[in-house]
Write a protein that holds these residues in place. Sequence first.
Motif, PDB file in Angstrom:
ATOM      1  N   GLY A  58     -19.955 -45.328  62.614  1.00 58.66           N
ATOM      2  CA  GLY A  58     -20.030 -45.061  63.940  1.00 58.66           C
ATOM      3  C   GLY A  58     -21.767 -45.299  64.593  1.00 58.66           C
ATOM      4  N   LYS A 231     -22.689 -37.443  64.346  1.00 58.49           N
ATOM      5  CA  LYS A 231     -21.742 -37.592  63.314  1.00 58.49           C
ATOM      6  C   LYS A 231     -22.383 -38.507  62.246  1.00 58.49           C
ATOM      7  N   ILE A 278     -20.409 -32.938  67.526  1.00 59.00           N
ATOM      8  CA  ILE A 278     -19.662 -34.015  67.168  1.00 59.00           C
ATOM      9  C   ILE A 278     -18.234 -34.087  67.996  1.00 59.00           C
ATOM     10  N   GLU A 281     -19.167 -35.956  71.087  1.00 63.29           N
ATOM     11  CA  GLU A 281     -19.175 -37.261  70.717  1.00 63.29           C
ATOM     12  C   GLU A 281     -18.141 -37.899  70.644  1.00 63.29           C
ATOM     13  N   GLU A 282     -17.048 -37.173  69.811  1.00 61.26           N
ATOM     14  CA  GLU A 282     -15.626 -37.796  69.829  1.00 61.26           C
ATOM     15  C   GLU A 282     -15.131 -37.982  71.194  1.00 61.26           C
ATOM     16  N   LYS A 283     -14.979 -36.786  71.929  1.00 61.41           N
ATOM     17  CA  LYS A 283     -14.531 -36.754  73.373  1.00 61.41           C
ATOM     18  C   LYS A 283     -14.965 -38.060  74.271  1.00 61.41           C
ATOM     19  N   GLY A 285     -16.028 -40.597  72.993  1.00 61.27           N
ATOM     20  CA  GLY A 285     -15.611 -41.893  72.670  1.00 61.27           C
ATOM     21  C   GLY A 285     -16.854 -42.820  72.158  1.00 61.27           C
ATOM     22  N   ASP A 287     -17.844 -43.485  69.125  1.00 59.62           N
ATOM     23  CA  ASP A 287     -17.563 -44.216  68.242  1.00 59.62           C
ATOM     24  C   ASP A 287     -16.468 -45.483  68.310  1.00 59.62           C
ATOM     25  N   LYS A 288     -16.326 -45.988  69.457  1.00 59.10           N
ATOM     26  CA  LYS A 288     -15.472 -46.629  69.827  1.00 59.10           C
ATOM     27  C   LYS A 288     -15.980 -47.929  70.764  1.00 59.10           C
TER      28      LYS A 288
END
Length: 414
Positions: A58, A231, A278, A281-283, A285, A287-288
């Motif tokens: 990511g 992350k 982390i 960051e996931e919320k 997105g 890493d997309k």
Amino acid sequence: MGETCHRRETCRLCGGKGLARVLKLEPTPPANAFVAQSAKDTDQERFPLDVFLCEGCGHVQLLDVVDPRVLFENYVYVSGTSPVFVKHFEDYAKDVVSRFSPEPGGLAVDIGSNDGTLLGFFARAGLKVLGVDPAKDIAKKATEAGTETLNAFFTPDLARKIAHERGPAAVVTANNVFAHIDDLTGVAQGVRTLLAHDGVFIFEVSYLLDVFEKTLFDTIYHEHLAYHSVKPLVRFLKANGLEMIEAVRVDSHGGSLRAMAQLKGGPRPVGESVAEAIAAEEKAGLDKAETFQGFSEKIDGLKSDLSGLLRDLKAEGKTIAGFGAPAKATTLMHHFAIGPEAIDFIIDDSPLKQGLFTPGMHIPVLGSDAIAARNPDVLLILAWNFAPEIIEKNAAFRDAGGRFIIPLPQVEMI
Ligand SMILES: [Zn+2]
């Protein structure tokens, strides 16, 4: 492209080969490559400015690496010239000292120490200090001004040498350099070698979450090889014998991450800030790849807003000057195609830049007395993160009918 730039094939953090291009900005010369009068009619080489996402960890990064000797040896940025940064480093040193209480007499090493501003505050807190900086003039001046500074790139070999000669470090810092170095594994291994068993490593980097949330796309330039998020960093540090213990968001450079680490298995517990970052960051997105599509569209919209506004002003016969010639102005001006046809000159307070011409666009950089002397109608604030201070400082210009344009995070005319 010549040997001054090469494209790497693997992720800078995890070594993975699955790399997707997620953003394509206009190629630019190095963002700090100001030129002298004698070179202003010669085209400068421009390098690709494409952003890639590692599908493995990511990590978001540039893969086109401009030779650091080209980028940094004649670096003109000196942190002590800006009162905002001096205050930032004063608060930074206080934060480190109050959180970690390093023993008086312990060693603090700053990687990319510039003029030694941060180390000066550590010295006042009773630490022994040592700077490391690859910029020749800056290292020499810092040493002459009383902060011993090694003129070198920070490598595992140098770290071993420092540890051998001066003992292990209680504090190692690296600010706005952890994004600048291609061989991050070498830096992390060096830090691991240099740190005392209870030492702390603190580094500040532009934070990818801020780049996204505030559309700070102009912080993307060749000096910044990496756009860090927590992350991928946690995983990277772990692979290099280090452990992140805090991840704090700070205001500098429009939004940065101050990450704190220790040797793996060190004495401090891992703070909740790491897991919280982390989750955020996931919320978002981060890493997309599709997240970047929306980002790219937002940048296109800003480009059309700003060029429309500048075109209208020119059509009305207005004269426009830039205010501030920070590195990021190079990205903004190239990606938005703002050149000498729109901007007559740029004001910058740094005497090191005055008399030179901006990278690529070759717009003259003048001191602030040019505002009164040349009387532009509009000032486009390229150093837009200092917009409130710049507007306040130039109240006379505004009182006389002058207008300001702030280009980001949205185009605004004041
Ligand atoms: Zn990776």
